[in-house]
Design a protein around this motif. Structure first.
Motif, PDB file in Angstrom:
ATOM      1  N   LYS A 181       0.800  -1.236  -0.059  1.00  0.00           N
ATOM      2  CA  LYS A 181      -0.077   0.067   0.140  1.00  0.00           C
ATOM      3  C   LYS A 181       1.164   1.399   0.159  1.00  0.00           C
ATOM      4  CE  LYS A 181      -0.663   0.107   4.875  1.00  0.00           C
ATOM      5  NZ  LYS A 181      -1.501   0.010   6.055  1.00  0.00           N
ATOM      6  N   LEU A 182       0.138   2.268  -0.361  1.00  0.00           N
ATOM      7  CA  LEU A 182       1.125   3.524  -0.650  1.00  0.00           C
ATOM      8  C   LEU A 182       0.937   4.325   0.681  1.00  0.00           C
ATOM      9  CD1 LEU A 182       2.535   5.413  -2.328  1.00  0.00           C
ATOM     10  CD2 LEU A 182       0.339   6.506  -3.076  1.00  0.00           C
ATOM     11  N   GLU A 183       1.915   4.481   1.726  1.00  0.00           N
ATOM     12  CA  GLU A 183       1.640   5.172   2.913  1.00  0.00           C
ATOM     13  C   GLU A 183       1.693   6.560   2.878  1.00  0.00           C
ATOM     14  OE1 GLU A 183       1.300   3.698   5.762  1.00  0.00           O
ATOM     15  OE2 GLU A 183       1.785   1.751   5.071  1.00  0.00           O
ATOM     16  N   PRO A 184       0.711   7.214   3.592  1.00  0.00           N
ATOM     17  CA  PRO A 184       0.756   8.782   3.413  1.00  0.00           C
ATOM     18  C   PRO A 184       1.904   9.251   3.993  1.00  0.00           C
ATOM     19  CG  PRO A 184      -0.563   7.973   5.213  1.00  0.00           C
ATOM     20  CD  PRO A 184      -0.166   6.700   4.527  1.00  0.00           C
ATOM     21  N   LYS A 185       2.328  10.327   3.455  1.00  0.00           N
ATOM     22  CA  LYS A 185       3.599  11.364   3.924  1.00  0.00           C
ATOM     23  C   LYS A 185       3.225  11.786   5.366  1.00  0.00           C
ATOM     24  CE  LYS A 185       5.391  12.247  -0.527  1.00  0.00           C
ATOM     25  NZ  LYS A 185       5.895  13.219  -1.541  1.00  0.00           N
ATOM     26  N   ILE A 186       4.134  12.014   6.245  1.00  0.00           N
ATOM     27  CA  ILE A 186       3.832  12.430   7.447  1.00  0.00           C
ATOM     28  C   ILE A 186       4.199  14.008   7.552  1.00  0.00           C
ATOM     29  CG2 ILE A 186       4.443  12.523  10.061  1.00  0.00           C
ATOM     30  CD1 ILE A 186       5.251   9.620   9.746  1.00  0.00           C
ATOM     31  N   ARG A 187       2.967  14.790   7.620  1.00  0.00           N
ATOM     32  CA  ARG A 187       3.147  16.190   7.693  1.00  0.00           C
ATOM     33  C   ARG A 187       3.492  16.951   9.083  1.00  0.00           C
ATOM     34  NH1 ARG A 187       3.156  16.006   2.338  1.00  0.00           N
ATOM     35  NH2 ARG A 187       1.364  15.298   1.409  1.00  0.00           N
ATOM     36  N   ASN A 188       3.749  18.109   9.045  1.00  0.00           N
ATOM     37  CA  ASN A 188       4.044  18.880  10.304  1.00  0.00           C
ATOM     38  C   ASN A 188       2.829  18.701  11.172  1.00  0.00           C
ATOM     39  OD1 ASN A 188       6.818  19.112   9.956  1.00  0.00           O
ATOM     40  ND2 ASN A 188       6.432  21.089   8.742  1.00  0.00           N
ATOM     41  N   TRP A 189       1.475  19.038  10.391  1.00  0.00           N
ATOM     42  CA  TRP A 189       0.306  19.161  11.296  1.00  0.00           C
ATOM     43  C   TRP A 189      -0.012  17.927  12.034  1.00  0.00           C
ATOM     44  CZ3 TRP A 189      -3.749  16.214  10.112  1.00  0.00           C
ATOM     45  CH2 TRP A 189      -3.660  15.888   8.829  1.00  0.00           C
ATOM     46  N   MET A 190       0.430  16.538  11.361  1.00  0.00           N
ATOM     47  CA  MET A 190       0.202  15.425  11.902  1.00  0.00           C
ATOM     48  C   MET A 190       1.024  15.164  13.377  1.00  0.00           C
ATOM     49  SD  MET A 190       0.351  12.900   8.761  1.00  0.00           S
ATOM     50  CE  MET A 190      -1.189  13.200   7.415  1.00  0.00           C
ATOM     51  N   LYS A 191       2.487  15.653  13.072  1.00  0.00           N
ATOM     52  CA  LYS A 191       3.298  15.479  14.163  1.00  0.00           C
ATOM     53  C   LYS A 191       2.891  16.383  15.453  1.00  0.00           C
ATOM     54  CE  LYS A 191       7.412  15.137  11.451  1.00  0.00           C
ATOM     55  NZ  LYS A 191       8.603  15.544  11.010  1.00  0.00           N
ATOM     56  N   ARG A 192       2.345  17.606  15.002  1.00  0.00           N
ATOM     57  CA  ARG A 192       1.625  18.441  15.970  1.00  0.00           C
ATOM     58  C   ARG A 192       0.574  18.083  16.751  1.00  0.00           C
ATOM     59  NH1 ARG A 192       1.911  22.709  13.053  1.00  0.00           N
ATOM     60  NH2 ARG A 192       0.028  22.546  12.299  1.00  0.00           N
ATOM     61  N   GLU A 193      -0.394  17.393  16.107  1.00  0.00           N
ATOM     62  CA  GLU A 193      -1.631  16.717  16.635  1.00  0.00           C
ATOM     63  C   GLU A 193      -1.283  15.449  17.520  1.00  0.00           C
ATOM     64  OE1 GLU A 193      -4.346  15.745  13.800  1.00  0.00           O
ATOM     65  OE2 GLU A 193      -5.279  17.691  13.308  1.00  0.00           O
ATOM     66  N   LEU A 194      -0.307  14.766  17.211  1.00  0.00           N
ATOM     67  CA  LEU A 194       0.102  13.567  17.950  1.00  0.00           C
ATOM     68  C   LEU A 194       0.677  14.161  19.129  1.00  0.00           C
ATOM     69  CD1 LEU A 194       0.473  10.581  18.043  1.00  0.00           C
ATOM     70  CD2 LEU A 194       2.639  11.142  17.051  1.00  0.00           C
TER      71      LEU A 194
END
Length: 107
Positions: free
Chosen positions: A23-36
């Motif tokens: 599967k094609l994994e989504p790229k990790i964005r800065n807003w994803m890191k911030r939400e985590l």
């Protein structure tokens, strides 16, 4: 030639791009890191509150006893338990219909 170059650089994985081994994994964005990070910090604050109680268990039980809430809770639990079982039934209730013509037994 140009078609070959276009197909060569934008190669997709085999099969479905959303499921499976390739599967094609989504790229990790800065807003994803911030939400985590925000989620982890919120969980840590919640765990801090849970670790440091405001009242001890003895204080909670005493408080409920003074207000009479322990009886309400006990009655609520008993009513729930009784609701799961059928009412008591006697044999006389079930077979009472058969005793309507028993006048001959009285002699």
């Amino acid at each position: 030639m140009r078609l070959t170059l276009a197909l060569l650089f934008d190669k997709l994985p085999n099969g479905n791009i959303f499921r499976g081994k390739h599967k094609l994994e989504p790229k990790i964005r800065n807003w994803m890191k911030r939400e985590l990070i925000d989620d982890i910090q919120r969980e840590e604050r919640n765990m801090l509150v849970l670790r440091n109680h405001y009242l001890t268990k003895e204080q909670v039980n005493g408080y409920r006893f003074e207000l009479g809430k322990h009886e309400d809770f006990r009655m609520k639990v008993l009513s729930i338990k009784r609701r799961n079982f059928p009412d008591h039934v006697r044999l006389e209730d079930r077979y009472g219909v058969l005793r309507q013509m028993d006048s001959w037994e009285k002699f």
